[in-house]
Design a protein around this motif. Structure first.
Motif, short mmCIF file in Angstrom:
data_model
loop_
_atom_site.label_atom_id
_atom_site.label_comp_id
_atom_site.label_asym_id
_atom_site.label_seq_id
_atom_site.Cartn_x
_atom_site.Cartn_y
_atom_site.Cartn_z
N ALA A 1 -37.41 -72.57 78.29
CA ALA A 1 -36.76 -71.95 77.35
C ALA A 1 -36.64 -73.36 76.20
O ALA A 1 -36.59 -72.89 74.90
N THR A 2 -36.83 -74.50 76.57
CA THR A 2 -36.91 -75.56 75.60
C THR A 2 -38.06 -75.56 74.72
O THR A 2 -38.21 -75.62 73.51
N ARG B 1 -40.58 -71.87 68.31
CA ARG B 1 -39.95 -70.74 67.19
C ARG B 1 -39.37 -71.40 65.87
O ARG B 1 -39.44 -70.95 65.01
N TYR B 2 -38.77 -72.63 66.47
CA TYR B 2 -37.99 -73.20 65.08
C TYR B 2 -38.53 -74.60 64.82
O TYR B 2 -37.75 -75.07 63.99
N GLY B 3 -39.35 -75.26 65.67
CA GLY B 3 -39.76 -76.63 65.20
C GLY B 3 -38.66 -77.80 65.45
O GLY B 3 -38.57 -78.66 64.99
N LEU B 4 -37.89 -77.47 66.44
CA LEU B 4 -36.58 -78.29 66.57
C LEU B 4 -37.03 -79.53 67.35
O LEU B 4 -38.24 -79.68 68.18
N ILE C 1 -33.78 -64.64 65.30
CA ILE C 1 -34.49 -65.16 63.98
C ILE C 1 -33.50 -66.49 63.79
O ILE C 1 -34.02 -67.41 62.66
N ALA C 2 -33.13 -66.99 64.59
CA ALA C 2 -31.99 -68.08 64.64
C ALA C 2 -32.04 -68.82 65.90
O ALA C 2 -32.10 -68.23 66.87
N PRO C 3 -31.68 -70.41 65.93
CA PRO C 3 -31.84 -70.91 67.16
C PRO C 3 -30.58 -70.40 67.96
O PRO C 3 -30.59 -70.47 69.33
N TRP C 4 -29.38 -70.24 67.37
CA TRP C 4 -28.17 -69.70 68.05
C TRP C 4 -28.26 -68.24 68.74
O TRP C 4 -27.77 -68.15 69.73
#
Length: 289
Positions: free
Chosen positions: A158-159, A165-168, A222-225
């Motif tokens: 998951a991490t 996906r989001y480059g976090l 489409i968003a992290p949340w």
């Protein structure tokens, strides 16, 4: 006896944790992780045997709530790791503190476990287990592998999906794992009531549909949340599978032996699932895998 196995396995597992951070070579780390895996397997089977004994004394389902405690531990570990990294606490310090807390808890629970007097029925099952049909052994192994494969990909990846996906950053991406772990806790706290109302077979089907829906949402968000919510829903669905398999393995006329075979199958699922996820991620993407 299983109560001693809980204590020895749990304390050994806890004491070995800091050695992961101090291993200076790949070989040393490998040996440490193998020893941790052995201790974890012993603790897993022994704790599930204790849970089955608790379930045998109840009329309604309670096993998924007991497995919720495992999920609470997973969630707590994920949050602690994320917070520790965010505030600059070193990996070694974190594992040493975790080890001390876990050993203290193991010592505290030692007098609250079922002892030899509660295992007479289990010993009779073990005698019968010597005549366990090969077909049933194979079924228990497969069920154990499938049960863990419903949880493993999202738990371990998951991490990494959040990063891809989001480059976090690592400290932000860990919330994908936390979302899945939180869903496991909520799901397992609630599934006992659902199983008592709709039965095991229908409950398993509902869990599968919810898990599939959550994974699709999580891996196409489409968003992290959105991804975190998807993993949360997926975990709520799949959280029922492993407790159900433990219950069925114990009821298969094999008792603790049956639980042990199923647990062995779950380790096979872990060994095959992780490399498969890695290969599929290299071929496509982590979300697709």
């Amino acid at each position: 006896p299983m109560d001693a196995a809980v204590l020895v396995g749990g304390c050994t597992l806890s004491v070995l944790l800091p050695f992961v951070a101090v291993a200076s070579t790949a070989a040393m780390l490998f040996v440490t992780l193998v020893m941790i895996g052995i201790a974890d397997a012993i603790t897993d089977v022994a704790c599930n045997d204790q849970a089955v004994l608790v379930q045998q004394g109840r009329t309604g389902s309670v096993l998924t709530r007991l497995h919720a405690c495992w999920s609470i531990g997973t969630l707590s570990g994920g949050i602690a790791a994320g917070v520790a990294q965010a505030v600059g606490i070193g990996f070694r310090t974190q594992l040493i503190a975790t080890s001390l807390v876990l050993v203290t808890l193991m010592v505290w629970v030692r007098t609250r476990l079922y002892d030899d007097a509660h295992h007479a029925a289990a010993r009779s099952h073990e005698k019968a287990a010597r005549h366990l049909r090969p077909s049933l052994t194979a079924i228990l192994l497969v069920c154990g592998a499938l049960a863990v494969l419903t949880e493993l990909p999202a738990t371990e990846w998951a991490t990494l999906v959040m990063v891809e996906r989001y480059g976090l950053s690592n400290s932000a991406a860990v919330w994908g794992f936390v979302g899945f772990a939180a869903g496991m806790v909520v799901g397992r706290l609630g599934w006992d009531g659902v199983l008592d109302r709709v039965g095991e077979r229908r409950g398993q089907t509902l869990g599968a549909l919810r898990s599939l829906t959550g994974l699709v949402v999580g891996c196409t968000g489409i968003a992290p949340w959105v991804t975190v919510v998807g993993f949360f829903v997926a975990a709520m669905g799949c959280s029922v599978f492993f407790p159900l398999m433990v219950r069925r393995a114990s009821a298969s006329a094999a008792g603790a032996f049956g639980v042990g075979i199923m647990a062995a199958g779950s380790r096979v699922g872990t060994l095959t699932g992780s490399p498969a996820m890695g290969a599929l991620s290299d071929a496509w993407t982590r979300s697709a895998a």
